[in-house]
Design a protein around this motif. Structure first.
Motif, PDB file in Angstrom:
ATOM      1  N   UNK A 172       0.833  -1.211   0.000  1.00  0.00           N
ATOM      2  CA  UNK A 172       0.000   0.000   0.000  1.00  0.00           C
ATOM      3  C   UNK A 172       0.868   1.261   0.000  1.00  0.00           C
ATOM      4  N   UNK A 173       0.349   2.267  -0.712  1.00  0.00           N
ATOM      5  CA  UNK A 173       0.946   3.610  -0.720  1.00  0.00           C
ATOM      6  C   UNK A 173      -0.082   4.580  -0.152  1.00  0.00           C
ATOM      7  N   UNK A 174       0.380   5.756   0.238  1.00  0.00           N
ATOM      8  CA  UNK A 174      -0.573   6.759   0.749  1.00  0.00           C
ATOM      9  C   UNK A 174      -0.564   8.000  -0.148  1.00  0.00           C
ATOM     10  N   UNK A 175      -1.690   8.209  -0.790  1.00  0.00           N
ATOM     11  CA  UNK A 175      -1.909   9.388  -1.628  1.00  0.00           C
ATOM     12  C   UNK A 175      -2.025  10.614  -0.709  1.00  0.00           C
ATOM     13  N   UNK A 176      -1.319  11.680  -1.040  1.00  0.00           N
ATOM     14  CA  UNK A 176      -1.423  12.904  -0.225  1.00  0.00           C
ATOM     15  C   UNK A 176      -0.515  12.914   0.987  1.00  0.00           C
ATOM     16  N   UNK A 177       0.409  11.944   1.063  1.00  0.00           N
ATOM     17  CA  UNK A 177       1.235  11.787   2.269  1.00  0.00           C
ATOM     18  C   UNK A 177       2.106  13.020   2.570  1.00  0.00           C
ATOM     19  N   UNK A 178       2.553  13.713   1.507  1.00  0.00           N
ATOM     20  CA  UNK A 178       3.455  14.854   1.721  1.00  0.00           C
ATOM     21  C   UNK A 178       2.724  16.145   2.056  1.00  0.00           C
ATOM     22  N   UNK A 179       1.391  16.144   1.941  1.00  0.00           N
ATOM     23  CA  UNK A 179       0.615  17.351   2.248  1.00  0.00           C
ATOM     24  C   UNK A 179       0.443  18.259   1.047  1.00  0.00           C
ATOM     25  N   UNK A 180      -0.414  19.281   1.255  1.00  0.00           N
ATOM     26  CA  UNK A 180      -0.777  20.169   0.148  1.00  0.00           C
ATOM     27  C   UNK A 180       0.243  21.273  -0.086  1.00  0.00           C
ATOM     28  N   UNK A 181       0.011  22.016  -1.175  1.00  0.00           N
ATOM     29  CA  UNK A 181       0.840  23.189  -1.499  1.00  0.00           C
ATOM     30  C   UNK A 181       2.302  22.871  -1.714  1.00  0.00           C
ATOM     31  N   UNK A 182       2.592  21.650  -2.134  1.00  0.00           N
ATOM     32  CA  UNK A 182       3.993  21.297  -2.378  1.00  0.00           C
ATOM     33  C   UNK A 182       4.072  20.389  -3.609  1.00  0.00           C
ATOM     34  N   UNK A 212      -3.517   2.159  -3.382  1.00  0.00           N
ATOM     35  CA  UNK A 212      -3.321   3.507  -2.868  1.00  0.00           C
ATOM     36  C   UNK A 212      -4.438   3.819  -1.902  1.00  0.00           C
ATOM     37  N   UNK A 213      -4.092   4.138  -0.655  1.00  0.00           N
ATOM     38  CA  UNK A 213      -5.063   4.700   0.273  1.00  0.00           C
ATOM     39  C   UNK A 213      -4.857   6.218   0.196  1.00  0.00           C
ATOM     40  N   UNK A 214      -5.761   6.963   0.776  1.00  0.00           N
ATOM     41  CA  UNK A 214      -5.579   8.410   0.808  1.00  0.00           C
ATOM     42  C   UNK A 214      -5.420   8.831   2.265  1.00  0.00           C
ATOM     43  N   UNK A 244      -1.990  10.885  -8.093  1.00  0.00           N
ATOM     44  CA  UNK A 244      -2.254   9.503  -8.518  1.00  0.00           C
ATOM     45  C   UNK A 244      -2.060   9.368 -10.030  1.00  0.00           C
ATOM     46  N   UNK A 245      -2.473  10.404 -10.757  1.00  0.00           N
ATOM     47  CA  UNK A 245      -2.323  10.390 -12.229  1.00  0.00           C
ATOM     48  C   UNK A 245      -0.830  10.283 -12.605  1.00  0.00           C
ATOM     49  N   UNK A 246      -0.014  11.057 -11.926  1.00  0.00           N
ATOM     50  CA  UNK A 246       1.435  11.011 -12.238  1.00  0.00           C
ATOM     51  C   UNK A 246       1.989   9.619 -11.916  1.00  0.00           C
ATOM     52  N   UNK A 247       1.529   9.036 -10.819  1.00  0.00           N
ATOM     53  CA  UNK A 247       1.980   7.670 -10.459  1.00  0.00           C
ATOM     54  C   UNK A 247       1.654   6.710 -11.601  1.00  0.00           C
ATOM     55  N   UNK A 258       2.487  -8.933 -16.752  1.00  0.00           N
ATOM     56  CA  UNK A 258       2.402  -8.871 -15.288  1.00  0.00           C
ATOM     57  C   UNK A 258       0.950  -8.790 -14.848  1.00  0.00           C
ATOM     58  N   UNK A 259       0.690  -9.356 -13.679  1.00  0.00           N
ATOM     59  CA  UNK A 259      -0.671  -9.382 -13.124  1.00  0.00           C
ATOM     60  C   UNK A 259      -0.711  -8.609 -11.826  1.00  0.00           C
ATOM     61  N   UNK A 260      -0.498  -7.319 -11.929  1.00  0.00           N
ATOM     62  CA  UNK A 260      -0.478  -6.474 -10.740  1.00  0.00           C
ATOM     63  C   UNK A 260      -1.876  -5.871 -10.566  1.00  0.00           C
ATOM     64  N   UNK A 261      -2.575  -6.342  -9.562  1.00  0.00           N
ATOM     65  CA  UNK A 261      -3.940  -5.856  -9.326  1.00  0.00           C
ATOM     66  C   UNK A 261      -3.837  -4.522  -8.588  1.00  0.00           C
ATOM     67  N   UNK A 262      -4.265  -3.472  -9.266  1.00  0.00           N
ATOM     68  CA  UNK A 262      -4.195  -2.127  -8.671  1.00  0.00           C
ATOM     69  C   UNK A 262      -5.561  -1.736  -8.129  1.00  0.00           C
ATOM     70  N   UNK A 263      -5.559  -1.195  -6.892  1.00  0.00           N
ATOM     71  CA  UNK A 263      -6.821  -0.742  -6.298  1.00  0.00           C
ATOM     72  C   UNK A 263      -6.619   0.591  -5.610  1.00  0.00           C
ATOM     73  N   UNK A 264      -7.611   1.430  -5.779  1.00  0.00           N
ATOM     74  CA  UNK A 264      -7.643   2.661  -4.998  1.00  0.00           C
ATOM     75  C   UNK A 264      -9.104   2.852  -4.608  1.00  0.00           C
ATOM     76  N   UNK A 265      -9.632   1.807  -3.966  1.00  0.00           N
ATOM     77  CA  UNK A 265     -11.072   1.800  -3.672  1.00  0.00           C
ATOM     78  C   UNK A 265     -11.348   1.606  -2.176  1.00  0.00           C
ATOM     79  N   UNK A 266     -10.376   2.003  -1.370  1.00  0.00           N
ATOM     80  CA  UNK A 266     -10.509   1.933   0.084  1.00  0.00           C
ATOM     81  C   UNK A 266     -11.431   3.072   0.554  1.00  0.00           C
ATOM     82  N   UNK A 267     -11.977   2.921   1.749  1.00  0.00           N
ATOM     83  CA  UNK A 267     -12.902   3.947   2.271  1.00  0.00           C
ATOM     84  C   UNK A 267     -12.240   5.329   2.409  1.00  0.00           C
ATOM     85  N   UNK A 268     -10.902   5.354   2.428  1.00  0.00           N
ATOM     86  CA  UNK A 268     -10.224   6.655   2.535  1.00  0.00           C
ATOM     87  C   UNK A 268     -10.128   7.369   1.180  1.00  0.00           C
ATOM     88  N   UNK A 269     -10.349   6.647   0.092  1.00  0.00           N
ATOM     89  CA  UNK A 269     -10.165   7.231  -1.242  1.00  0.00           C
ATOM     90  C   UNK A 269     -11.380   8.040  -1.699  1.00  0.00           C
TER      91      UNK A 269
END
Ligand SMILES: C[S@@+](CC[C@H](N)C(=O)[O-])C[C@H]1O[C@@H](n2cnc3c(N)ncnc32)[C@H](O)[C@@H]1O
Ligand code: SF4
Length: 306
Positions: A172-182, A212-214, A244-247, A258-269
């Motif tokens: 898992x990765x965290x979207x927005x981890x570095x904070x805004x305005x940067x 990706x969680x947010x 997320x788009x840049x990722x 490759x069979x990499x199942x990508x999800x960004x459908x957690x309750x935080x997203x």
């Protein structure tokens, strides 16, 4: 006297995908102290006695019968359990539940690196089939900023070691981890995280998971305190989706099967996304672009959670 209840030390920490699994408290809390996270705040870390865990497996059999198919050993990083103990409880779980298909745990990358290839192979053969790793980012500066105590290189090595032992990786990765305005930090987070995933892509078509969680800001965490002092500002939804788009744009696997199942459908997203990388990269990008221009489809703040 026989025990009648399975022991839990609440709140327990498990991945959403283990909601229907039998949860067994092998450890309590976590040995790390990441700035955004709560397990270590709630309880002191312990590895429970093997006998106690075995008793819980027996109680679970009396309650649920012998047909249990999935077990998740709690809590935040049960992979840190000494290998012999982890082997004992995993083997006992398969003896107790003959239809058991998988045992899984949360793991910090360093918990994997501390085990030898042979130990991981033994765990895999005993039935430890899946490990959930919190990568959070592939950008070393950001990993340092949130006190993850790991580097991108550690994540790469741990993932390769895990795959070599035939234990499925769920990262898992965290979207927005570095904070805004940067924007510069956000771009680095996205690009370096994609590069990390590109580097661990296996040569074969085994299934592996990337999610990706947010970022959420739970009370009591270091990041919560930083925000209270105006030292941290959350990203807005546009910044989150741009990151997320840049990722996704930077995903480029050497193995196109490759069979990499990508999800960004957690309750935080804010926007639910699912797809296979990198085969379905274009459709994932279309979903993100749609979300960027149709804010009405995004999950409202009220419904977000961890
Ligand atoms: C309970 S942790 C266990 C992972 C494992 N201990 C590790 O660090 O590798 C599960 C994952 O939830 C996510 N998580 C934890 N706190 C979060 C927060 N405040 N916002 C968003 N995601 C979070 C992180 O990706 C974390 O790795
Ligand atoms: S992210 Fe994982 S390692 Fe970090 S504190 Fe949370 S559970 Fe522990």
């Amino acid at each position: 006297m026989q025990k009648h209840e399975i022991y839990y030390c609440p709140p327990v920490f498990r991945p959403p995908s283990e909601a229907h699994s039998l949860l067994i408290q092998l450890t309590e809390g976590c040995t790390y102290k990441c700035d955004f996270c709560i397990p270590y705040l709630k309880k002191d870390f312990i590895v429970r006695d093997t006998d106690e865990v075995i008793k819980d497996l027996d109680v679970a059999k009396r309650i649920y019968g012998p047909g249990v198919k999935r077990i998740f050993f709690l809590d935040g990083n049960a992979m840190v359990t000494p290998t012999e103990k982890l082997l004992d409880v995993t083997r006992y779980a398969y003896e107790t539940f003959p239809k058991l298909e998988r045992v899984s745990v949360y793991a910090h990358s360093k918990d994997i690196l501390k085990k030898s290839e042979k130990q991981l192979k033994n765990l895999s053969e005993a039935g430890l089939k899946l490990a959930y790793l919190g990568f959070e980012s592939g950008y070393n500066e950001l990993l340092k900023m949130v006190n993850k105590q790991v580097t991108k290189e550690n994540h790469i090595e741990a993932s390769k070691k895990l795959m070599k032992a035939n234990i499925t990786l769920s990262a898992t990765f965290i979207n927005g981890l570095g904070g805004g305005n940067n924007p510069e930090l956000s771009e680095k987070h996205a690009i370096e995280s994609a590069e990390l995933i590109n580097k661990i892509c296996p040569d074969d078509d085994r299934i592996w998971y990337v999610a990706f969680l947010t970022l959420m800001i739970p009370p009591g965490t270091v990041i919560f305190k930083k925000r209270s002092k105006d030292l941290f500002q959350e990203m807005n939804t546009t910044e989150i989706l741009e990151e997320l788009k840049i990722f996704i744009q930077n995903i480029d696997f050497h193995n196109k099967n490759a069979n990499c199942i990508f999800r960004s459908n957690h309750a935080s997203n804010y926007l639910p996304i699912k797809g296979i990388l990198d085969k379905e990269k274009e459709s994932i990008l279309s979903t993100i672009k749609y979300g960027l221009t149709h804010s009405e489809i995004l999950r409202s703040e009220f419904y977000r959670g961890l």
